[in-house]
Design a protein around this motif. Structure first.
Motif, PDB file in Angstrom:
ATOM      1  N   ALA A 169      -2.141 -31.010 -14.759  1.00 15.20           N
ATOM      2  CA  ALA A 169      -3.360 -30.365 -14.318  1.00 15.20           C
ATOM      3  C   ALA A 169      -3.978 -31.236 -13.124  1.00 15.20           C
ATOM      4  N   GLY A 170      -4.676 -30.285 -12.244  1.00 18.48           N
ATOM      5  CA  GLY A 170      -5.333 -30.645 -10.776  1.00 18.48           C
ATOM      6  C   GLY A 170      -4.406 -31.103 -10.012  1.00 18.48           C
ATOM      7  N   VAL A 171      -5.045 -31.642  -8.877  1.00 23.85           N
ATOM      8  CA  VAL A 171      -4.482 -31.784  -7.653  1.00 23.85           C
ATOM      9  C   VAL A 171      -3.801 -33.286  -7.520  1.00 23.85           C
ATOM     10  N   GLN A 172      -2.757 -33.147  -6.962  1.00 27.45           N
ATOM     11  CA  GLN A 172      -1.959 -34.736  -6.890  1.00 27.45           C
ATOM     12  C   GLN A 172      -1.802 -34.891  -4.927  1.00 27.45           C
ATOM     13  N   VAL A 173      -2.027 -36.259  -4.912  1.00 24.29           N
ATOM     14  CA  VAL A 173      -2.026 -36.420  -3.382  1.00 24.29           C
ATOM     15  C   VAL A 173      -0.839 -37.524  -3.274  1.00 24.29           C
ATOM     16  N   TYR A 174      -0.069 -37.260  -2.245  1.00 22.53           N
ATOM     17  CA  TYR A 174       1.234 -38.386  -1.904  1.00 22.53           C
ATOM     18  C   TYR A 174       1.125 -38.613  -0.393  1.00 22.53           C
ATOM     19  N   LEU A 175       1.187 -39.935  -0.177  1.00 21.18           N
ATOM     20  CA  LEU A 175       1.110 -40.460   1.292  1.00 21.18           C
ATOM     21  C   LEU A 175       2.429 -41.389   1.310  1.00 21.18           C
ATOM     22  N   GLY A 176       3.155 -41.284   2.451  1.00 19.84           N
ATOM     23  CA  GLY A 176       4.325 -42.281   2.604  1.00 19.84           C
ATOM     24  C   GLY A 176       4.903 -41.947   4.011  1.00 19.84           C
ATOM     25  N   LEU A 177       6.009 -42.599   4.160  1.00 20.27           N
ATOM     26  CA  LEU A 177       6.722 -42.413   5.562  1.00 20.27           C
ATOM     27  C   LEU A 177       7.992 -41.721   5.528  1.00 20.27           C
ATOM     28  N   GLY A 178       8.381 -40.828   6.092  1.00 19.34           N
ATOM     29  CA  GLY A 178       9.503 -39.892   6.249  1.00 19.34           C
ATOM     30  C   GLY A 178       9.086 -38.789   5.585  1.00 19.34           C
ATOM     31  N   GLN A 179      10.051 -37.829   5.874  1.00 18.52           N
ATOM     32  CA  GLN A 179       9.968 -36.566   5.206  1.00 18.52           C
ATOM     33  C   GLN A 179       9.945 -36.811   3.650  1.00 18.52           C
ATOM     34  N   ALA A 180       9.600 -35.630   2.782  1.00 16.13           N
ATOM     35  CA  ALA A 180       9.791 -36.070   1.396  1.00 16.13           C
ATOM     36  C   ALA A 180      11.529 -36.049   0.855  1.00 16.13           C
ATOM     37  N   PHE A 181      12.015 -35.443   1.777  1.00 10.37           N
ATOM     38  CA  PHE A 181      13.726 -35.326   1.386  1.00 10.37           C
ATOM     39  C   PHE A 181      14.454 -34.983   2.719  1.00 10.37           C
TER      40      PHE A 181
END
Length: 607
Positions: free
Chosen positions: A595-607
């Motif tokens: 439930a709720g919002v998730q935030v992701y930060l990284g380098l490169g596309q997700a796949f």
């Protein structure tokens, strides 16, 4: 174009002559630039404007009169070349500097001030090929499609045809094939270009010895082993390129250059000279990722490129994950790997590895260690394979108690990867499959673990502005019981690598013990799918919309004990030049694990 001559008519544009110009007093210049080109065909005006030195000078804010004057005199050649490339061989070009033709102004009389430049271009008629002939050709040589009688006579097509003819001979061992003569005539009366080129194939040659210079710490014998140049075999440009690539991918060298000797060694040997420049011995790298529920992940690597002078690569890597996580503790990993290229074959790498880890997950604690060795082999530019033997020991504590797993595994895998850019693909495919039979000891069962990962990318729109990307992951464990399977062989779903918008490993399987304790573990079957639509807003900034879904089954796909969930969201990308920085914001759209919002930060596309 070399060898071009006109029959009845000569173009009426002035020839630019480079010379020495005296320094002039500083002054502002190029207040006005008029570039006049009729749009006689689609794209011609754009090609000429792209070739223009004066327009470039204007955009760059160049004001020095000498610089502007030099650009004006060189402009004739640039525009003529662009017109030839589009099949116009009778252009009329005027470049007027304050009303004077630039070509008529002597270099020593360069104006001290320039207020207005006017460029007038009359492209002239479009020429077509009369005769278009390159000979002799090796069997199987394919010339450019447009190099044919009646087609538009773009000058670049002649060069492409000659290159194709020469490379056709080189491909079958004629390393010294070259153009022996050419007869290229522009017939202005009939608007026709006749192009005839004679090739000299030369003899069939074999690879001679490899001469190496530039190495400092690398042993020369190991350079030869890694390059794998097939001395004594018939010359092949592909084999030569493969040898250079083998040396580059060791990571030992900053640059590698393999060139063919000018002279032939009797009777038919062609020596190859290798010039290498070595990289620094050591390299450090650090990485970081951030997710709202899982917290931060920090990683670091220390690399020695050339441990024993034979391109042996020692890598020490560490990772600390789930820093500040809301649902689990902190995880630690430390690993050591030693790689030796060119073992048994030039394309085979032998690896030894060892790793220890501590995992503090929401539902269990695990301490583990493992060691093993394996071989990686490069079959082609796109296809690689691997096989190895691993021993793993782990101690798992959860609500059911403490369990110790020990097993030997024989992982075998294949990877097909023809993506154009690994971190930001816009076309191509990525396919990975692994089979891992394992033999358990004590309470650990034996079985087979299968896993696959398929990704596809397709760009469309103007200059590939949009990219549609898709991914499917699947896995299954066959043979053992759920409780008897090593914990890290089971499957979970949720998080940045599977379903964004759902907490990390939030989807598993609930197990009810006979005495009433209920706990969550991974499942023995797993499916996940992701779809992304990527769009460039500017050259640096892009936006992404995505949907992910995952399913975990207790014993098999879609059994009654399994479950599924899904997430969707939007992302922002910023191109750093070596890969995009990724920011994704997602939320659950299916299932009951989050439930709720998730935030992701990284380098490169997700796949």
């Amino acid at each position: 174009m070399a060898g071009l001559r006109a029959k009845p008519r000569v173009g009426r544009f002035g020839a630019a002559i480079a010379g020495l110009m005296l320094a002039a007093a500083p002054a502002q210049a190029l207040d006005t630039l008029v570039f006049s080109v009729p749009e006689v065909e689609t794209g011609l005006q754009a090609s000429l404007r792209a070739a223009s030195l004066l327009l470039t000078a204007k955009r760059d804010g160049t004001t020095d009169p000498q610089d502007v004057f030099a650009a004006a005199q060189a402009e004739y050649g640039r525009l003529v070349g662009a017109l030839y490339a589009r099949g116009h061989y009778s252009p009329v070009i005027h470049i007027l500097i304050d009303g004077r033709e630039a070509a008529s102004i002597a270099p020593l009389d360069a104006p001290a001030r320039i207020s207005r430049i006017e460029v007038r271009v009359q492209p002239g008629p479009l020429f077509t090929f009369g005769s278009a002939h390159v000979a002799p050709l090796a069997a199987g040589t394919v010339l450019p499609q447009g190099f044919a009688t009646g087609a538009r006579a773009d000058s670049g097509l002649v060069q492409e045809a000659v290159v194709a003819g020469v490379e056709g001979w080189r491909a079958i061992g004629h390393a010294k094939a070259a153009a022996a003569g050419q007869n290229i005539v522009a017939d202005h009366a009939r608007h026709r270009l006749d192009a005839e080129v004679q090739l000299a194939p030369g003899p069939v040659l074999r690879f001679g010895q490899l001469a190496i210079t530039g190495q400092q710490r690398m042993r020369e014998a190991r350079i030869r082993e890694i390059a794998g140049l097939p001395t004594g075999d018939v010359f092949s440009p592909k084999a030569l390129a493969r040898s250079a690539e083998r040396l580059r991918r060791t990571g030992v060298f900053r640059s590698v250059s393999l060139t063919e000797d000018e002279a032939i060694t009797a009777p038919d040997l062609l020596g190859i000279s290798a010039v290498v420049v070595e990289e620094k011995l050591r390299r450090y790298s650090f990485g970081a990722e951030l997710a709202s529920l899982e917290g931060a992940t920090l990683s670091g690597t220390w690399l020695h490129r050339n441990l024993f002078g034979g391109a042996e690569r020692l890598t020490v890597s560490g990772e600390v994950a789930n820093l500040g996580a809301q649902t689990s503790g902190v995880d630690y990993k430390l690993g050591v790997t030693l790689d030796r290229p060119a073992t048994f074959t030039p394309d085979t790498t032998l690896s030894f590895h060892a790793e220890v880890a501590h995992l503090d997950q929401q539902d269990y604690l695990e301490n583990s260690g493992g060691l093993g060795f394996g071989f990686g082999h490069i079959f082609t530019e796109h296809l690689t394979g691997r096989a190895g033997l691993d021993y793993t020991w782990s101690e798992v504590t959860d609500l059911s108690g403490r369990a110790v797993y020990q097993h030997l595994a024989l992982p075998v895998g294949l990877t097909w990867d023809n993506r154009d850019v690994k971190l930001d693909a816009s076309k191509g495919y990525y396919l990975e499959a692994e089979a891992k039979p394992f033999l358990g000891f004590g309470t650990t069962d034996s079985g087979l673990r299968l896993k696959g990962d398929a990704r596809a990318y397709r760009g469309f729109g103007d200059q590939g502005r949009f990219v549609l990307a898709g991914r499917v992951q699947a896995g299954v464990v066959l043979g053992p019981s759920l409780i008897g399977t090593p914990r890290d062989y089971l499957f979970y779903s949720g998080g940045g690598g599977t379903v964004r918008g759902q907490p990390y490993q939030s989807l598993g399987v609930s197990v009810l013990r006979a005495f009433g304790d209920q706990f969550k573990t991974g499942g023995m079957a797993f499916l996940a799918a992701s779809v992304e639509m990527r769009a460039k807003v500017t050259d640096k900034i892009g936006v992404v919309g995505f949907v992910d879904a995952g399913h975990v089954g207790a014993m098999e796909f879609f059994d009654t004990l399994g479950g599924w969930h899904a997430g969707a969201g939007l992302g922002l990308r910023y191109d750093t030049g070596f890969g995009p920085v990724r920011l994704d914001v997602a939320m659950p759209v299916g299932g009951d694990t989050g439930a709720g919002v998730q935030v992701y930060l990284g380098l490169g596309q997700a796949f």
